[in-house]
Design a protein around this motif. Sequence first.
Motif, PDB file in Angstrom:
ATOM      1  N   LEU A 287      -6.655   3.408  -3.214  1.00 17.65           N
ATOM      2  CA  LEU A 287      -5.393   2.678  -3.095  1.00 17.65           C
ATOM      3  C   LEU A 287      -5.568   1.378  -2.319  1.00 17.65           C
ATOM      4  O   LEU A 287      -4.964   0.351  -2.658  1.00 17.65           O
ATOM      5  CB  LEU A 287      -4.323   3.559  -2.442  1.00 17.65           C
ATOM      6  N   ASN A 288      -6.407   1.404  -1.286  1.00 13.00           N
ATOM      7  CA  ASN A 288      -6.693   0.179  -0.530  1.00 13.00           C
ATOM      8  C   ASN A 288      -7.358  -0.863  -1.416  1.00 13.00           C
ATOM      9  O   ASN A 288      -7.054  -2.053  -1.331  1.00 13.00           O
ATOM     10  CB  ASN A 288      -7.587   0.480   0.679  1.00 13.00           C
TER      11      ASN A 288
ATOM     12  N   ILE B  18       1.231   6.057 -11.913  1.00 15.66           N
ATOM     13  CA  ILE B  18      -0.110   5.853 -12.468  1.00 15.66           C
ATOM     14  C   ILE B  18      -1.197   5.859 -11.389  1.00 15.66           C
ATOM     15  O   ILE B  18      -2.375   6.046 -11.708  1.00 15.66           O
ATOM     16  CB  ILE B  18      -0.221   4.587 -13.345  1.00 15.66           C
ATOM     17  N   PHE B  19      -0.806   5.693 -10.120  1.00 14.98           N
ATOM     18  CA  PHE B  19      -1.772   5.717  -9.021  1.00 14.98           C
ATOM     19  C   PHE B  19      -1.657   6.981  -8.169  1.00 14.98           C
ATOM     20  O   PHE B  19      -2.311   7.096  -7.129  1.00 14.98           O
ATOM     21  CB  PHE B  19      -1.585   4.500  -8.113  1.00 14.98           C
ATOM     22  N   SER B  20      -0.884   7.955  -8.602  1.00 19.33           N
ATOM     23  CA  SER B  20      -0.525   9.102  -7.768  1.00 19.33           C
ATOM     24  C   SER B  20      -1.682  10.011  -7.379  1.00 19.33           C
ATOM     25  O   SER B  20      -1.596  10.705  -6.376  1.00 19.33           O
ATOM     26  CB  SER B  20       0.563   9.928  -8.459  1.00 19.33           C
ATOM     27  N   ASN B  21      -2.766  10.010  -8.133  1.00 16.10           N
ATOM     28  CA  ASN B  21      -3.881  10.920  -7.837  1.00 16.10           C
ATOM     29  C   ASN B  21      -5.049  10.241  -7.122  1.00 16.10           C
ATOM     30  O   ASN B  21      -6.128  10.816  -7.047  1.00 16.10           O
ATOM     31  CB  ASN B  21      -4.389  11.546  -9.140  1.00 16.10           C
ATOM     32  N   LEU B  22      -4.833   9.066  -6.602  1.00 20.76           N
ATOM     33  CA  LEU B  22      -5.934   8.310  -6.003  1.00 20.76           C
ATOM     34  C   LEU B  22      -6.067   8.551  -4.498  1.00 20.76           C
ATOM     35  O   LEU B  22      -5.089   8.843  -3.812  1.00 20.76           O
ATOM     36  CB  LEU B  22      -5.743   6.812  -6.249  1.00 20.76           C
ATOM     37  N   SER B  23      -7.284   8.388  -4.027  1.00 21.89           N
ATOM     38  CA  SER B  23      -7.564   8.505  -2.594  1.00 21.89           C
ATOM     39  C   SER B  23      -7.028   7.273  -1.857  1.00 21.89           C
ATOM     40  O   SER B  23      -6.720   6.247  -2.476  1.00 21.89           O
ATOM     41  CB  SER B  23      -9.079   8.598  -2.371  1.00 21.89           C
TER      42      SER B  23
ATOM     43  N   LEU C 124       0.832  -1.203   0.000  1.00 18.12           N
ATOM     44  CA  LEU C 124       0.000   0.000   0.000  1.00 18.12           C
ATOM     45  C   LEU C 124       0.869   1.256   0.000  1.00 18.12           C
ATOM     46  O   LEU C 124       0.653   2.176  -0.796  1.00 18.12           O
ATOM     47  CB  LEU C 124      -0.946   0.005   1.200  1.00 18.12           C
ATOM     48  N   ARG C 125       1.863   1.284   0.858  1.00 15.27           N
ATOM     49  CA  ARG C 125       2.773   2.428   0.899  1.00 15.27           C
ATOM     50  C   ARG C 125       3.478   2.590  -0.444  1.00 15.27           C
ATOM     51  O   ARG C 125       3.683   3.686  -0.935  1.00 15.27           O
ATOM     52  CB  ARG C 125       3.789   2.281   2.022  1.00 15.27           C
ATOM     53  N   TYR C 126       3.836   1.473  -1.036  1.00  9.72           N
ATOM     54  CA  TYR C 126       4.522   1.519  -2.321  1.00  9.72           C
ATOM     55  C   TYR C 126       3.595   2.052  -3.429  1.00  9.72           C
ATOM     56  O   TYR C 126       4.014   2.864  -4.248  1.00  9.72           O
ATOM     57  CB  TYR C 126       5.060   0.129  -2.680  1.00  9.72           C
ATOM     58  N   LEU C 127       2.353   1.597  -3.443  1.00 11.54           N
ATOM     59  CA  LEU C 127       1.391   2.049  -4.463  1.00 11.54           C
ATOM     60  C   LEU C 127       1.208   3.566  -4.443  1.00 11.54           C
ATOM     61  O   LEU C 127       0.998   4.181  -5.493  1.00 11.54           O
ATOM     62  CB  LEU C 127       0.027   1.371  -4.262  1.00 11.54           C
ATOM     63  N   MET C 128       1.286   4.165  -3.267  1.00  9.25           N
ATOM     64  CA  MET C 128       1.120   5.613  -3.144  1.00  9.25           C
ATOM     65  C   MET C 128       2.153   6.380  -3.958  1.00  9.25           C
ATOM     66  O   MET C 128       1.920   7.519  -4.349  1.00  9.25           O
ATOM     67  CB  MET C 128       1.244   6.043  -1.680  1.00  9.25           C
ATOM     68  N   ASN C 129       3.310   5.764  -4.199  1.00 13.79           N
ATOM     69  CA  ASN C 129       4.402   6.440  -4.896  1.00 13.79           C
ATOM     70  C   ASN C 129       4.522   6.047  -6.368  1.00 13.79           C
ATOM     71  O   ASN C 129       5.459   6.474  -7.035  1.00 13.79           O
ATOM     72  CB  ASN C 129       5.721   6.163  -4.169  1.00 13.79           C
ATOM     73  N   ILE C 130       3.598   5.249  -6.867  1.00 16.42           N
ATOM     74  CA  ILE C 130       3.608   4.848  -8.275  1.00 16.42           C
ATOM     75  C   ILE C 130       2.870   5.914  -9.084  1.00 16.42           C
ATOM     76  O   ILE C 130       1.749   6.294  -8.753  1.00 16.42           O
ATOM     77  CB  ILE C 130       2.926   3.471  -8.457  1.00 16.42           C
TER      78      ILE C 130
END
Length: 146
Positions: free
Chosen positions: A22-23, A13-18, A5-11
């Motif tokens: 992300l969960n 293509i997923f940078s603008n998601l709530s 989850l922490r990693y996805l926050m920094n990708i």
Amino acid sequence: MVDTLRYLMNIEIFSNLSDEALNTIDKMARLILVRRGEFVFCEGDVAESFYIAISGYYRLIQHGDNGQEVIVEVFGEGDPIGLVAVLRGGKYPSSVEALKDGQLLKFAVHDLDEILSQYPSVTKQVLIEVHKRLCESHQRMRALCP
């Protein structure tokens, strides 16, 4: 163990998601370990999944008509791998081999379809990524011309 989850926050293509989005995406991701020399997928395999590199380096290779291996691109941390092939459908046009031990997040094609339909900002980021790769490909082709 990796906190995906922490990693996805920094990708990108997923940078603008709530956090909620992300969960949801985190639950779709499967963490896989890849050893140096192992293939993530091979040219001609059905494009069933795309990956995001958490660690390691991966080379995208194709084989010419003469059988010679050509390194098309090298991927590292944060890079999506196999995304264009999954979007296009069909088979992977290239192979991806791990250059060192690493970790990947794996997403099935149906997960990508769900992500793109639920989160328009991801669709925009994916288009930006595809455009970036197309421009890089054109630059490489220009560099080969005399």
